[in-house]
Design a protein around this motif. Structure first.
Motif, short mmCIF file in Angstrom:
data_model
loop_
_atom_site.label_atom_id
_atom_site.label_comp_id
_atom_site.label_asym_id
_atom_site.label_seq_id
_atom_site.Cartn_x
_atom_site.Cartn_y
_atom_site.Cartn_z
N GLN A 31 0.85 -1.19 0.00
CA GLN A 31 0.00 0.00 0.00
C GLN A 31 0.89 1.24 0.00
O GLN A 31 2.08 1.15 0.33
N CYS A 57 5.05 9.19 0.39
CA CYS A 57 6.10 8.62 -0.47
C CYS A 57 5.89 8.88 -1.96
O CYS A 57 4.81 8.60 -2.49
N GLY A 74 10.31 1.09 -3.28
CA GLY A 74 9.49 -0.11 -3.29
C GLY A 74 9.81 -1.03 -2.10
O GLY A 74 10.39 -0.61 -1.12
N ARG A 121 1.11 3.30 6.93
CA ARG A 121 2.05 2.17 6.82
C ARG A 121 1.26 0.87 6.92
O ARG A 121 0.19 0.83 7.53
S1 SF4 Z 1 6.51 1.00 1.65
FE1 SF4 Z 1 8.36 2.27 1.34
S2 SF4 Z 1 8.52 2.55 -0.88
FE2 SF4 Z 1 6.47 1.76 -0.43
S3 SF4 Z 1 5.19 3.57 -0.30
FE3 SF4 Z 1 5.87 3.12 1.77
S4 SF4 Z 1 7.80 4.30 2.04
FE4 SF4 Z 1 7.34 4.26 -0.14
#
Ligand code: SF4
Ligand SMILES: C[S@@+](CC[C@H](N)C(=O)[O-])C[C@H]1O[C@@H](n2cnc3c(N)ncnc32)[C@H](O)[C@@H]1O
Length: 378
Positions: A13, A18, A60, A131
């Motif tokens: 997600q 980001c 990623g 997150r």
């Molecule tokens: S998991 Fe890492 S790369 Fe993926 S959107 Fe979140 S911060 Fe960005």
């Protein structure tokens, strides 16, 4: 000595802040791996005769790769390049992907350094950032990795969230230190264009970041980690002795590197090139059209000089004036010394005849000071 960066452009997600290149649809993951293997064939000659000292799986989310996918990529890299016996092999892993089985797979594959995207140990921060993991998973993932023998671990933390108090930030840093993690990357939250966070701020559904508060939290961070025995070796990076990231250090030292995967950049001392930041086009070019899709730029002396000023000032070693003189001439060195005088007076830079480094307060203004020392043409 050179490095290889492999970009894995998928995430479960999207975190609200980001704007790295990634897709939340995993449909193309198989095709992506096939295309990546083909790209390795195309790029075999890029680091010819140079032993590869570091490999970095970044994204990623590289921890989304299956065991077979990771092994296939690894084997292909080993067959195409001369990888040093003691190469540093880092994999970025998100806490929600880390379990005992994956840890053992990574160990067996040859990963010897984990970069864990913790960001915060507080539930409210993690859900605010969108997150995919919770605070308990942040904690468990580190302990589990250590139990499985990963001692070379780095953790990412973000500070300067609109609602983050200094106390709250201190708790996150203390937790990281108490977990005995030898390397920390700490980033001030940045509002990037076209992110969910920017949208929330525009619509007044989230408070904006406060630069003064971020500066204060950065100064506190430097004090806390200094006391805890971490060396502040680059603006965002702190390491216990001997635990610096060899891969990132090689970028800052201007060594050659090959970037594989969509959006990845490569540098060979003469030119820089970057792959298309689009999974569909990346895959189609390689698998159907039998070619790579990238752009390339030859670097001028001025660009090389400005890049050196920018990256070197961010590091503990600072800007080496003898290096400047040898590579760009005495006039350039003299002008830098003259232009940096005002920062020496304001105690933002410290220096002697051979080196300029940022002071504690100077680090708050690193990018601005570097930009001010840039040259238009040499
Ligand atoms: S998991 Fe890492 S790369 Fe993926 S959107 Fe979140 S911060 Fe960005
Ligand atoms: C692009 S991510 C890849 C690692 C992994 N996917 C993860 O999220 O943990 C690398 C790190 O960059 C940092 N980062 C990305 N965007 C940021 C932003 N806008 N502000 C501050 N830090 C950011 C985060 O700490 C993140 O862990």
């Amino acid at each position: 000595m050179a490095g290889i960066y492999v970009h894995i452009p998928f995430c479960k997600q999207a975190c609200n802040y980001c704007n790295f290149h990634f897709s939340t649809s995993l449909k193309q993951k198989n095709d992506f791996v096939a295309a990546l293997l083909k790209e390795i064939d195309f790029q075999k000659e890029y680091l010819v005769n140079e032993p590869v000292e570091t490999i970095y799986f970044g994204g990623g989310t590289p921890s989304l790769l299956t065991e077979t996918e990771l092994n296939d990529i690894f084997q292909k890299l080993q067959s195409a390049f001369s990888i040093h016996q003691n190469a540093e092999v880092t994999l970025e892993a998100n806490p929600d992907d880390i379990d005992s089985e994956k840890l053992l797979q990574w160990k067996t594959a040859g990963v010897n350094r984990l970069s864990i995207g913790v960001q915060s140990f507080f539930e409210e921060d993690l859900s605010w950032m969108n997150r995919a993991h919770n605070a308990q998973q942040s904690l468990d993932s580190i302990k589990n990795a250590q139990d499985k023998g990963f001692e070379n671990i780095t953790m990412d933390l973000i500070y300067g969230l609109p609602e983050m108090t200094n106390e709250h930030w201190k708790t996150n840093v203390e937790k990281a230190v108490s977990l005995n993690v030898p390397h920390l990357s700490c980033y001030a939250l940045t509002v990037e264009p076209k992110t969910a966070l920017q949208n929330l701020i525009i619509k007044k559904k989230a408070h904006n970041i406060e630069p003064d508060k971020q500066a204060e939290q950065f100064l506190l961070l430097m004090d806390w980690l200094n006391k805890a025995g971490y060396e502040h070796y680059e603006i965002s990076n702190f390491a216990k002795p001997g635990k610096r990231s060899r891969h990132n250090s090689s970028y800052w030292e201007g060594k050659n590197y090959l970037g594989l995967g969509p959006s990845a950049h490569s540098y060979n001392g003469i030119s820089r090139q970057w792959n298309i930041a689009n999974n569909g086009i990346y895959i189609k070019s390689l698998l159907r059209e039998d070619k790579m899709n990238f752009e390339k730029e030859e670097l001028s002396q001025t660009q090389r000089l400005n890049e050196y000023i920018m990256t070197s000032l961010r590091t503990i070693e600072g800007c080496d004036l003898n290096f400047i003189e040898e590579n760009f001439g005495e006039n350039v060195k003299n002008r830098i010394m003259k232009d940096s005088q005002k920062y020496l007076t304001r105690k933002l830079i410290r220096g002697d005849k051979s080196r300029l480094t940022l002071t504690r307060e100077g680090k708050l203004l690193a990018d601005g000071i570097a930009a001010d020392l840039f040259f238009e043409n040499i």
